[in-house]
Design a protein around this motif. Structure first.
Motif, PDB file in Angstrom:
ATOM      1  N   ASP A 162       1.152  -1.408   0.069  1.00 38.43           N
ATOM      2  CA  ASP A 162       0.361  -0.417   0.226  1.00 38.43           C
ATOM      3  C   ASP A 162       0.480   1.396   0.552  1.00 38.43           C
ATOM      4  OD1 ASP A 162       0.443  -0.499   2.428  1.00 38.43           O
ATOM      5  OD2 ASP A 162      -1.033   0.255   3.576  1.00 38.43           O
ATOM      6  N   LEU A 163       2.498   0.856   0.154  1.00 39.39           N
ATOM      7  CA  LEU A 163       3.206   2.348   0.457  1.00 39.39           C
ATOM      8  C   LEU A 163       3.933   2.293  -0.739  1.00 39.39           C
ATOM      9  CD1 LEU A 163       3.943   2.632   3.887  1.00 39.39           C
ATOM     10  CD2 LEU A 163       1.749   3.908   2.470  1.00 39.39           C
ATOM     11  N   ASP A 164       4.021   1.889  -1.978  1.00 38.37           N
ATOM     12  CA  ASP A 164       4.623   1.676  -3.401  1.00 38.37           C
ATOM     13  C   ASP A 164       4.185   3.154  -4.065  1.00 38.37           C
ATOM     14  OD1 ASP A 164       5.874   0.605  -5.954  1.00 38.37           O
ATOM     15  OD2 ASP A 164       4.206  -0.713  -6.114  1.00 38.37           O
ATOM     16  N   ALA A 165       5.853   2.915  -4.560  1.00 40.87           N
ATOM     17  CA  ALA A 165       6.237   4.626  -4.232  1.00 40.87           C
ATOM     18  C   ALA A 165       6.360   4.790  -6.164  1.00 40.87           C
ATOM     19  CB  ALA A 165       7.359   5.081  -3.864  1.00 40.87           C
ATOM     20  N   ILE A 166       6.503   3.148  -6.930  1.00 36.70           N
ATOM     21  CA  ILE A 166       6.979   3.131  -8.223  1.00 36.70           C
ATOM     22  C   ILE A 166       5.858   3.205  -8.676  1.00 36.70           C
ATOM     23  CG2 ILE A 166       7.655   1.657  -9.635  1.00 36.70           C
ATOM     24  CD1 ILE A 166      10.222   2.142  -7.514  1.00 36.70           C
ATOM     25  N   VAL A 167       4.931   1.519  -8.238  1.00 31.95           N
ATOM     26  CA  VAL A 167       3.826   1.502  -9.602  1.00 31.95           C
ATOM     27  C   VAL A 167       2.238   1.927  -8.383  1.00 31.95           C
ATOM     28  CG1 VAL A 167       2.379  -0.553 -10.144  1.00 31.95           C
ATOM     29  CG2 VAL A 167       4.901  -0.705 -10.567  1.00 31.95           C
ATOM     30  N   SER A 168       1.755   2.653  -8.773  1.00 28.71           N
ATOM     31  CA  SER A 168       0.783   3.938  -7.897  1.00 28.71           C
ATOM     32  C   SER A 168      -0.045   5.017  -8.725  1.00 28.71           C
ATOM     33  CB  SER A 168       1.656   4.472  -6.680  1.00 28.71           C
ATOM     34  OG  SER A 168       0.898   5.441  -6.003  1.00 28.71           O
ATOM     35  N   ASP A 169      -1.081   4.884  -8.520  1.00 30.16           N
ATOM     36  CA  ASP A 169      -1.940   6.003  -8.723  1.00 30.16           C
ATOM     37  C   ASP A 169      -1.433   7.292  -8.735  1.00 30.16           C
ATOM     38  OD1 ASP A 169      -3.538   3.987  -9.932  1.00 30.16           O
ATOM     39  OD2 ASP A 169      -4.888   4.777  -8.787  1.00 30.16           O
ATOM     40  N   ALA A 170      -0.177   7.605  -7.746  1.00 23.04           N
ATOM     41  CA  ALA A 170       0.775   8.739  -7.070  1.00 23.04           C
ATOM     42  C   ALA A 170       1.956   8.599  -7.537  1.00 23.04           C
ATOM     43  CB  ALA A 170      -0.175   9.346  -5.871  1.00 23.04           C
ATOM     44  N   SER A 171       2.524   7.439  -8.793  1.00 19.50           N
ATOM     45  CA  SER A 171       4.130   7.460  -8.824  1.00 19.50           C
ATOM     46  C   SER A 171       4.413   8.471  -8.545  1.00 19.50           C
ATOM     47  CB  SER A 171       3.590   5.885  -9.754  1.00 19.50           C
ATOM     48  OG  SER A 171       5.343   5.976 -10.125  1.00 19.50           O
ATOM     49  N   LEU A 172       6.174   8.460  -7.841  1.00 17.68           N
ATOM     50  CA  LEU A 172       6.826   9.449  -7.717  1.00 17.68           C
ATOM     51  C   LEU A 172       7.605   9.422  -8.614  1.00 17.68           C
ATOM     52  CD1 LEU A 172       7.777   9.666  -3.944  1.00 17.68           C
ATOM     53  CD2 LEU A 172       5.987  11.180  -5.461  1.00 17.68           C
ATOM     54  N   PHE A 173       7.677   8.164  -9.990  1.00 17.72           N
ATOM     55  CA  PHE A 173       8.547   8.335 -11.092  1.00 17.72           C
ATOM     56  C   PHE A 173       7.729   8.763 -12.555  1.00 17.72           C
ATOM     57  CE2 PHE A 173      10.827   6.306  -8.007  1.00 17.72           C
ATOM     58  CZ  PHE A 173      12.159   5.765  -8.045  1.00 17.72           C
ATOM     59  N   ASP A 174       6.382   9.290 -11.963  1.00 17.15           N
ATOM     60  CA  ASP A 174       5.518   9.800 -13.767  1.00 17.15           C
ATOM     61  C   ASP A 174       5.646  10.692 -13.328  1.00 17.15           C
ATOM     62  OD1 ASP A 174       4.104  10.529 -14.801  1.00 17.15           O
ATOM     63  OD2 ASP A 174       2.183   9.757 -13.808  1.00 17.15           O
ATOM     64  N   LEU A 175       6.457  11.836 -14.276  1.00 20.42           N
ATOM     65  CA  LEU A 175       7.126  12.845 -14.738  1.00 20.42           C
ATOM     66  C   LEU A 175       5.636  13.665 -14.565  1.00 20.42           C
ATOM     67  CD1 LEU A 175       9.256  13.909 -17.876  1.00 20.42           C
ATOM     68  CD2 LEU A 175       9.379  13.525 -15.031  1.00 20.42           C
ATOM     69  N   ALA A 176       3.659  13.682 -14.687  1.00 20.81           N
ATOM     70  CA  ALA A 176       3.479  14.048 -14.772  1.00 20.81           C
ATOM     71  C   ALA A 176       2.472  14.594 -12.574  1.00 20.81           C
ATOM     72  CB  ALA A 176       1.878  13.695 -15.173  1.00 20.81           C
ATOM     73  N   GLN A 177       2.975  13.420 -12.072  1.00 18.68           N
ATOM     74  CA  GLN A 177       2.884  13.618 -10.957  1.00 18.68           C
ATOM     75  C   GLN A 177       3.528  14.689 -10.416  1.00 18.68           C
ATOM     76  OE1 GLN A 177       0.280  12.742  -8.974  1.00 18.68           O
ATOM     77  NE2 GLN A 177       1.528  12.360  -6.714  1.00 18.68           N
ATOM     78  N   LEU A 178       4.559  13.730 -10.904  1.00 19.06           N
ATOM     79  CA  LEU A 178       5.876  15.209 -10.204  1.00 19.06           C
ATOM     80  C   LEU A 178       5.883  16.121 -10.760  1.00 19.06           C
ATOM     81  CD1 LEU A 178       8.974  13.299 -11.066  1.00 19.06           C
ATOM     82  CD2 LEU A 178       8.101  13.483  -8.644  1.00 19.06           C
ATOM     83  N   GLY A 179       4.896  16.682 -11.779  1.00 22.88           N
ATOM     84  CA  GLY A 179       4.517  17.849 -12.215  1.00 22.88           C
ATOM     85  C   GLY A 179       3.581  18.442 -11.360  1.00 22.88           C
ATOM     86  N   ALA A 180       2.877  17.292 -11.283  1.00 25.63           N
ATOM     87  CA  ALA A 180       1.858  18.230 -10.155  1.00 25.63           C
ATOM     88  C   ALA A 180       1.810  18.641  -8.368  1.00 25.63           C
ATOM     89  CB  ALA A 180       0.510  17.079 -10.234  1.00 25.63           C
ATOM     90  N   LEU A 181       3.431  18.047  -8.146  1.00 21.58           N
ATOM     91  CA  LEU A 181       4.055  18.044  -6.991  1.00 21.58           C
ATOM     92  C   LEU A 181       4.889  19.172  -7.245  1.00 21.58           C
ATOM     93  CD1 LEU A 181       5.014  14.898  -5.606  1.00 21.58           C
ATOM     94  CD2 LEU A 181       2.839  16.303  -5.244  1.00 21.58           C
ATOM     95  N   GLY A 182       4.887  20.024  -8.143  1.00 20.90           N
ATOM     96  CA  GLY A 182       5.807  21.077  -8.473  1.00 20.90           C
ATOM     97  C   GLY A 182       7.421  21.118  -8.377  1.00 20.90           C
ATOM     98  N   VAL A 183       7.922  19.090  -8.233  1.00 21.30           N
ATOM     99  CA  VAL A 183       9.052  19.009  -8.837  1.00 21.30           C
ATOM    100  C   VAL A 183       9.500  19.790  -9.829  1.00 21.30           C
ATOM    101  CG1 VAL A 183      10.792  16.497  -8.076  1.00 21.30           C
ATOM    102  CG2 VAL A 183       8.702  17.326  -6.566  1.00 21.30           C
ATOM    103  N   VAL A 184       9.306  19.002 -11.090  1.00 15.05           N
ATOM    104  CA  VAL A 184       9.254  19.364 -12.213  1.00 15.05           C
ATOM    105  C   VAL A 184       8.705  20.067 -13.107  1.00 15.05           C
ATOM    106  CG1 VAL A 184       9.758  18.163 -15.092  1.00 15.05           C
ATOM    107  CG2 VAL A 184       9.213  16.387 -12.863  1.00 15.05           C
ATOM    108  N   PRO A 185       9.496  21.292 -13.078  1.00 13.31           N
ATOM    109  CA  PRO A 185       8.860  22.398 -13.858  1.00 13.31           C
ATOM    110  C   PRO A 185       7.761  22.386 -15.141  1.00 13.31           C
ATOM    111  CG  PRO A 185      10.670  22.886 -14.554  1.00 13.31           C
ATOM    112  CD  PRO A 185      10.710  21.327 -13.718  1.00 13.31           C
ATOM    113  N   GLY A 186       7.185  23.833 -15.483  1.00  8.37           N
ATOM    114  CA  GLY A 186       6.215  23.588 -16.642  1.00  8.37           C
ATOM    115  C   GLY A 186       4.799  22.438 -16.871  1.00  8.37           C
ATOM    116  N   TRP A 187       4.551  21.496 -15.929  1.00 11.10           N
ATOM    117  CA  TRP A 187       3.077  21.186 -16.289  1.00 11.10           C
ATOM    118  C   TRP A 187       2.335  21.949 -16.039  1.00 11.10           C
ATOM    119  CZ3 TRP A 187      -0.928  20.092 -11.909  1.00 11.10           C
ATOM    120  CH2 TRP A 187      -1.482  18.561 -12.284  1.00 11.10           C
TER     121      TRP A 187
END
Length: 365
Positions: A266-291
């Motif tokens: 239940d704490l999988d950070a790779i395969v998830s509905d909020a994956s920390l390896f998905d650029l769209a999720q990282l964009g939503a978090l402000g980690v990757v600019p320009g989302w």
């Protein structure tokens, strides 16, 4: 459980394949093939191989591009079929007409592809933190709708170049973003699980065995006018599991699909509905600019997408059981070995799973 894990090389019709093998200790009643994930090798299965029931003959291959297997290139335009064909060629070389298949992460997609290509050879599937049927990145909705026509946000250009360079250089440091750091923080849930020093070194060796480059990991890329301005190329690992080339939705149309056990943390950070390896999720978090925002580029709901395909397969006469392990990350067979083994052996023992409404399929242990 007893027996020894042996390493050997098997010549197949497609690729010279290095395997770890645990022969049956008593009469071999069941055959199990274990398929590893990305940036890893069969070494991650060593302890699970030893723990399997004595009547199981188990083989864990290194996929092409990993471990000790011959480093043939990956044709990404075939999706996961290079690996699927390699698995079937290995089964031929072993003299196995059929087997139970287990796939971890990317390997989960590979074994689903095997079931699509040769359904009569798959007795059952076990998906350990298996990837979405629509690959990794660049889609939204349970049906895997692309965020952009060219599948921007997936493929070789989405992989962290510094991480790839560290793998290529054999970096054994614990610097932020190094392979060891990624192993500790993302392959497992670090708050609940710490590998032994021996395990960590063996698993790091496996990660560093990954071949890098355009034909291997991560593959090539192409430019895109859509955020994040990269789209899939045609070669290598990350392009092979781009939704441009990988779709396993047809699994639901098998008549019927083989029984599936799906085990995830239940704490999988790779395969998830909020994956920390998905650029769209990282964009939503402000980690990757320009989302550009959730309307045009939402994160990929990976777990939801897999569940939708398994639900559809069940509606067509197949069956599945979803087991969610609390406090566990991306490697349930490493982090919760007893719970995983209990679920897996029960699955093997059953050989089929009763058809029940999908709303009753999820278990939290």
């Amino acid at each position: 459980m007893t027996g020894n894990v042996e390493s050997r090389t098997v010549d197949t019709a497609r690729v010279r394949t290095r395997v770890l093998e645990r022969p049956a200790v008593v009469g071999a009643r069941r055959r199990v093939l274990l398929v590893h994930g990305n940036v890893s090798s069969s070494a991650f299965f060593h302890d699970l191989l030893l723990a399997l029931p004595d009547d199981v003959h188990a083989v864990a291959p290194d996929l092409r591009g990993y471990g000790g297997t011959e480093p043939r290139p990956v044709d990404a335009t075939r999706g996961l079929r290079d690996w699927s064909d390699d698995v079937l060629a290995l089964m031929d070389a072993l003299g196995w007409p059929s087997a139970h298949l287990l796939g971890w992460s990317l390997g989960g997609g590979v074994v689903m592809q095997v079931a699509l290509d040769a359904p009569g050879r798959v007795q059952s599937l076990t998906l350990a933190a298996g990837i979405s049927p629509y690959g990794f990145g660049g889609t939204h909705g349970e049906g895997g709708t692309p965020n952009a026509a060219d599948y921007a946000g997936s493929g070789g250009g989405t992989v962290n170049a510094a991480f790839v360079a560290a793998v290529a250089a054999g970096d054994r440091s614990d610097a932020p973003g190094s392979p060891r750091d990624v192993l500790r923080k993302f392959y497992v849930n670090p708050a609940a699980f710490t590998p032994t020093p021996e395990q960590e070194e063996a698993w790091l060796d496996a990660m560093l065995s990954t071949r890098t480059g355009d034909d291997h990991y991560p593959g090539d890329m192409s430019a895109s006018g859509a955020w994040p301005n990269v789209a899939p190329g045609t070669r290598g690992v990350a392009n092979a599991f781009s939704p441009k080339y990988q779709s396993l939705a047809a699994f639901a149309q098998l008549s019927p699909a083989p029984p599936v056990l799906w085990v995830r943390g239940d704490l999988d950070a790779i395969v998830s509905d909020a994956s920390l390896f998905d650029l769209a999720q990282l964009g939503a978090l402000g980690v990757v600019p320009g989302w550009p925002g959730a309307e045009s580029c939402p994160p990929q709901p990976m777990v939801t997408q897999l569940r939708a395909v398994l639900d559809a397969a069940q509606a067509g006469g197949g069956s599945y059981r979803e087991v969610v392990l609390p406090g566990v990350g991306h490697s349930p067979f490493l982090e919760a070995p007893d719970a995983f083994l209990a679920a897996f052996t029960a699955h093997l023992d059953a050989e089929s799973i009763p058809d029940t409404p999908s709303s009753l399929n999820t278990e939290r242990l």
